[in-house]
Every structure is written in structure tokens, then in C-alpha cells.
Design a protein around this motif. Sequence first.
Motif, PDB file in Angstrom:
ATOM      1  N   ALA A 207       0.846  -0.924   0.123  1.00  0.00           N
ATOM      2  CA  ALA A 207       0.199  -0.044  -0.125  1.00  0.00           C
ATOM      3  C   ALA A 207       0.875   1.047   0.046  1.00  0.00           C
ATOM      4  CB  ALA A 207      -0.977  -0.105   1.074  1.00  0.00           C
ATOM      5  N   ALA A 208       1.860   1.274   0.787  1.00  0.00           N
ATOM      6  CA  ALA A 208       2.864   2.447   0.881  1.00  0.00           C
ATOM      7  C   ALA A 208       3.522   2.732  -0.440  1.00  0.00           C
ATOM      8  CB  ALA A 208       3.811   2.294   1.895  1.00  0.00           C
ATOM      9  N   ALA A 209       3.850   1.462  -1.328  1.00  0.00           N
ATOM     10  CA  ALA A 209       4.399   1.683  -2.599  1.00  0.00           C
ATOM     11  C   ALA A 209       3.539   2.146  -3.504  1.00  0.00           C
ATOM     12  CB  ALA A 209       5.006   0.302  -3.321  1.00  0.00           C
ATOM     13  N   GLY A 210       2.386   1.694  -3.585  1.00  0.00           N
ATOM     14  CA  GLY A 210       1.165   2.344  -4.388  1.00  0.00           C
ATOM     15  C   GLY A 210       0.870   3.928  -3.976  1.00  0.00           C
ATOM     16  N   GLN A 211       0.853   4.091  -2.571  1.00  0.00           N
ATOM     17  CA  GLN A 211       0.600   5.498  -2.298  1.00  0.00           C
ATOM     18  C   GLN A 211       1.923   6.519  -2.849  1.00  0.00           C
ATOM     19  OE1 GLN A 211      -1.612   6.554  -0.460  1.00  0.00           O
ATOM     20  NE2 GLN A 211      -1.057   8.205   1.108  1.00  0.00           N
ATOM     21  N   ALA A 212       3.116   5.805  -3.032  1.00  0.00           N
ATOM     22  CA  ALA A 212       3.994   6.693  -3.648  1.00  0.00           C
ATOM     23  C   ALA A 212       3.986   6.926  -4.868  1.00  0.00           C
ATOM     24  CB  ALA A 212       5.462   6.287  -3.340  1.00  0.00           C
ATOM     25  N   GLY A 213       3.474   5.786  -5.630  1.00  0.00           N
ATOM     26  CA  GLY A 213       3.262   5.704  -7.022  1.00  0.00           C
ATOM     27  C   GLY A 213       2.032   6.390  -7.677  1.00  0.00           C
ATOM     28  N   GLU A 214       1.098   6.682  -6.758  1.00  0.00           N
ATOM     29  CA  GLU A 214      -0.332   6.980  -6.773  1.00  0.00           C
ATOM     30  C   GLU A 214      -1.102   6.207  -7.708  1.00  0.00           C
ATOM     31  OE1 GLU A 214       0.210  11.145  -8.539  1.00  0.00           O
ATOM     32  OE2 GLU A 214       0.572  11.893  -6.534  1.00  0.00           O
ATOM     33  N   HIS A 215      -0.999   4.883  -7.336  1.00  0.00           N
ATOM     34  CA  HIS A 215      -1.872   3.848  -8.024  1.00  0.00           C
ATOM     35  C   HIS A 215      -2.507   2.795  -6.948  1.00  0.00           C
ATOM     36  CE1 HIS A 215      -3.277   1.276 -11.211  1.00  0.00           C
ATOM     37  NE2 HIS A 215      -2.709   0.224 -10.554  1.00  0.00           N
ATOM     38  N   PRO A 216      -3.601   2.421  -6.965  1.00  0.00           N
ATOM     39  CA  PRO A 216      -4.821   3.038  -7.755  1.00  0.00           C
ATOM     40  C   PRO A 216      -4.865   4.518  -7.621  1.00  0.00           C
ATOM     41  CG  PRO A 216      -5.095   0.846  -6.739  1.00  0.00           C
ATOM     42  CD  PRO A 216      -4.132   1.283  -6.178  1.00  0.00           C
ATOM     43  N   ASP A 217      -5.969   5.119  -8.271  1.00  0.00           N
ATOM     44  CA  ASP A 217      -6.334   6.407  -8.312  1.00  0.00           C
ATOM     45  C   ASP A 217      -7.031   6.991  -7.080  1.00  0.00           C
ATOM     46  OD1 ASP A 217      -5.008   6.779 -10.659  1.00  0.00           O
ATOM     47  OD2 ASP A 217      -6.528   6.540 -12.016  1.00  0.00           O
ATOM     48  N   TYR A 218      -6.468   6.306  -5.831  1.00  0.00           N
ATOM     49  CA  TYR A 218      -7.168   7.020  -4.469  1.00  0.00           C
ATOM     50  C   TYR A 218      -6.523   8.210  -4.364  1.00  0.00           C
ATOM     51  CZ  TYR A 218      -8.994   2.207  -3.872  1.00  0.00           C
ATOM     52  OH  TYR A 218      -9.752   0.954  -4.244  1.00  0.00           O
ATOM     53  N   PRO A 219      -6.910   8.907  -3.604  1.00  0.00           N
ATOM     54  CA  PRO A 219      -6.460  10.420  -3.027  1.00  0.00           C
ATOM     55  C   PRO A 219      -5.030   9.968  -2.208  1.00  0.00           C
ATOM     56  CG  PRO A 219      -8.359   9.815  -1.738  1.00  0.00           C
ATOM     57  CD  PRO A 219      -8.058   8.883  -2.732  1.00  0.00           C
ATOM     58  N   GLN A 220      -4.462  11.108  -1.775  1.00  0.00           N
ATOM     59  CA  GLN A 220      -3.170  11.093  -1.103  1.00  0.00           C
ATOM     60  C   GLN A 220      -3.586  11.174   0.416  1.00  0.00           C
ATOM     61  OE1 GLN A 220       0.155  10.221  -1.787  1.00  0.00           O
ATOM     62  NE2 GLN A 220      -0.735   9.485  -3.682  1.00  0.00           N
ATOM     63  N   ARG A 228      -5.764   2.221  -0.253  1.00  0.00           N
ATOM     64  CA  ARG A 228      -4.914   1.300  -0.999  1.00  0.00           C
ATOM     65  C   ARG A 228      -4.767  -0.127  -0.210  1.00  0.00           C
ATOM     66  NH1 ARG A 228      -3.334   6.488  -2.441  1.00  0.00           N
ATOM     67  NH2 ARG A 228      -3.121   6.941  -4.602  1.00  0.00           N
ATOM     68  N   TYR A 229      -4.333   0.347   1.352  1.00  0.00           N
ATOM     69  CA  TYR A 229      -4.412  -0.894   2.070  1.00  0.00           C
ATOM     70  C   TYR A 229      -5.351  -2.110   1.809  1.00  0.00           C
ATOM     71  CZ  TYR A 229      -2.971  -3.542   6.138  1.00  0.00           C
ATOM     72  OH  TYR A 229      -2.294  -4.598   6.929  1.00  0.00           O
ATOM     73  N   GLY A 230      -6.563  -1.478   1.929  1.00  0.00           N
ATOM     74  CA  GLY A 230      -7.841  -2.391   1.871  1.00  0.00           C
ATOM     75  C   GLY A 230      -7.991  -3.107   0.561  1.00  0.00           C
ATOM     76  N   ALA A 231      -7.546  -2.533  -0.642  1.00  0.00           N
ATOM     77  CA  ALA A 231      -7.438  -2.958  -1.797  1.00  0.00           C
ATOM     78  C   ALA A 231      -6.487  -3.886  -2.174  1.00  0.00           C
ATOM     79  CB  ALA A 231      -7.341  -1.938  -2.980  1.00  0.00           C
ATOM     80  N   ALA A 232      -5.214  -3.885  -1.658  1.00  0.00           N
ATOM     81  CA  ALA A 232      -4.237  -4.654  -1.617  1.00  0.00           C
ATOM     82  C   ALA A 232      -4.373  -5.974  -1.035  1.00  0.00           C
ATOM     83  CB  ALA A 232      -2.916  -4.043  -1.011  1.00  0.00           C
ATOM     84  N   TYR A 233      -5.000  -5.901   0.282  1.00  0.00           N
ATOM     85  CA  TYR A 233      -5.434  -6.975   1.061  1.00  0.00           C
ATOM     86  C   TYR A 233      -6.533  -7.792   0.598  1.00  0.00           C
ATOM     87  CZ  TYR A 233      -6.731 -10.051   4.993  1.00  0.00           C
ATOM     88  OH  TYR A 233      -7.066 -10.919   5.802  1.00  0.00           O
ATOM     89  N   ALA A 234      -7.604  -7.159  -0.302  1.00  0.00           N
ATOM     90  CA  ALA A 234      -8.456  -7.646  -0.903  1.00  0.00           C
ATOM     91  C   ALA A 234      -8.091  -8.571  -1.989  1.00  0.00           C
ATOM     92  CB  ALA A 234      -9.706  -6.643  -1.481  1.00  0.00           C
ATOM     93  N   ASN A 235      -7.068  -7.968  -2.657  1.00  0.00           N
ATOM     94  CA  ASN A 235      -6.556  -8.678  -3.823  1.00  0.00           C
ATOM     95  C   ASN A 235      -5.890 -10.099  -3.612  1.00  0.00           C
ATOM     96  OD1 ASN A 235      -7.229  -6.636  -5.602  1.00  0.00           O
ATOM     97  ND2 ASN A 235      -5.005  -5.716  -5.535  1.00  0.00           N
TER      98      ASN A 235
END
Length: 350
Positions: A207-220, A228-235
Motif C-alpha cells: 500500500a505504501a508503494a502504491g501511495q508513492a506511485g499514486e496507484h490506484p487512483d485513490y487520493p493521497q 490502498r491498503y484495503g484494496a491490496a489486502y482484498a486482492n
Amino acid sequence: MSRIYVGHRKTRAIKWRVVVFAVFAFALCLGVSRTSKAQELPDAPKPQPGIIVGTVVDVNNNTVPGAAVVLQGPVVKSLRTVVSNDNGFFEFSDLDPETYHVSISAQGFASWTSPDVTLQPGQYVILTVSKLRIAQAVTTVTVGYSAEELATEQVKIEEKQRILGIIPNFYVSYDQNAAPLTTKLKFQLAAKVSLDPVTFLGVGIVAAAGQAGEHPDYPQGAKGYAERYGAAYANGFSDIMIGGAILPSLLHQDPRYFYQGTGTNKSRALHALASPFVCRGDNGQRQPNYSTIGGDLASAAITNAYYPASNRGLGLFFGNFVIGTGQRAASNLVQEFVLRRITSKAKAQQ
């Protein structure tokens, strides 16, 4: 007259002495000559040395590297030991013409001893090695256990496997003869991975890596990181539960990766790369890996339900599927060649 007779006797004595001396000198010269000739004769030629070679293979025709090969002759000095190379090949050279036999032992396999091999001068013998079988000791330990009890004990071992003693490595079996998992054990293993504290920590890193790369398109910010954490865990959770428990239970397939460990590097690599597409059924037979492929497809499709609208679509579906399958193949390669050495508790199954 008496003087003449005495003188004649002395002359005859001198002549006999001369004759005896001459015979002795002749005999001495003859002996020296023979000795000299004998010393000049060259040594008898030594017989040409022979060679014995062979290749160690198992019942699946995979070569067995690292096997201890012992050559024993009729005398103690003939005892020699070599180790088979990466291709299972071994060689004994500079061998005297004698009768030998070869003994082979390898970890996890029953020992094998050849019949007598009579080596002729200069002969090159290619020894036919019987295929090494799995050591019977593995079977005798489990006598009296039902298949379900055996599988339960094996899963307990797998649930203690951790890379560097930290990262879960539960979905790998180092036992080629592992008992098939029951439905209960398949769900138990999936839950064990999904709920492990290290899994939650790993999801946080993703999730931290996704936050840094702004992916998915969730806000900062904290809200975006939580999403992003929830999406990564759900995946990960959907992939593990569908591909590792639900489909394997319905289709009677084993979701684990079975470590090969023997054979050439090429055969081991092909085994690892094929595992996302070919699996072991609960009946022990190899079959198309519908469970893993279905799990990756389902997980990729489900992401469209909770990813931002700007990320949804076929691109997200196929992208996640390809990435998930590629990561699985790469992970299996690392499992085959690296991770066993640094996985705790793996030695318990050697």
C-alpha cells in the motif's frame, strides 16, 4: 735323477693350478656377462588402465546430482569415492584390471550396489545404474496413519515454514509423496496465510508503494493509504481463498507448490514455470491447474468492484491477471532454487 723327477712334479702342479684358475676366471666372466645382460633387459610393460563411468538417475529419469559413488575393489587400496556432478555423471579413471563393484547413495533415496564389474586392460565401461527409488524409511514412519491424519501432520510442518524464520512459506511441500489435502485443510492453510501478522505487514508495504506511485487512483493522505491498503489486502485475500481453497476443494486439486529439488537445472526450471498451469490432483495425477488460473481470473475480475472508476475496465482485469500469473511463476522459480536453503523447518522434511 731324483731332482729331475721332483722338478717334473712341480711343473705338473703348476700346470693344474693354471688350468683351475683359467676355468674359475671363465666361469666368473660368464656370470658377470649374464648379470649384465639381465640388467640391460627392460621392465615388463604395465597393463593400460581402465575407466568406469555412469549416470545416477531416479525413477522419473531425472538425474541425481550430489550422490556419493563408492568404488570397491578386491583390495583395500582400491576404495575410491566421487560425487556425481550436476548432470548426475561420475567417473573413475586410471583403474587397474580387476573386479570392482560400485555403491551409490543419495539423500532421500534407497542405496544401490552394482553387480561385479570385471575391468580388462584399457577398457572403458559405461555402468548401467538402476533408477534410485525413494527411501523406504519415509514410508515406515507413517505406518498406521490414515491419509487424513498424515496430511494433517504434514500441514502442521508446512505451517511452520518461514523464509529467514519470518516470512510465511506455507504453500510449499518439500515432500514429493505428501498426502492430499482435505477440504478442511485447504481452507485452514488459506486462512493461516491470510491472517498471519507478516501478511498484514506485507500488505502495508504494498500500500505504501502504491501511495508513492499514486496507484490506484485513490487520493493521497491517510484516507488514500487506507483505501490502498484495503484494496491490496482484498486482492491477496480473494486470490488465496478462491485459488487456494474454494476451487481446489471443488475441483479436487492440490494448491501447493511441490518442490522438485532433483534433476537438471533445466528440468527444475520447467517444473517451476509450469506449476501455475499444471498441478497435482487429489488423486496424485498431473492435470491442468484450473484452480490457480481460476483464482487469478476471479481475483482480477473482483478488483473492478472496489478500484476507482478511472482504473476499472478490461485493462485492469487482464493487467492484474497477467501480473498475478507472472509473479506466481517467478515465485516458483525462486522456491525451486533459493528459498529452501533459507526456509526454517524445511529440514524436517528432508
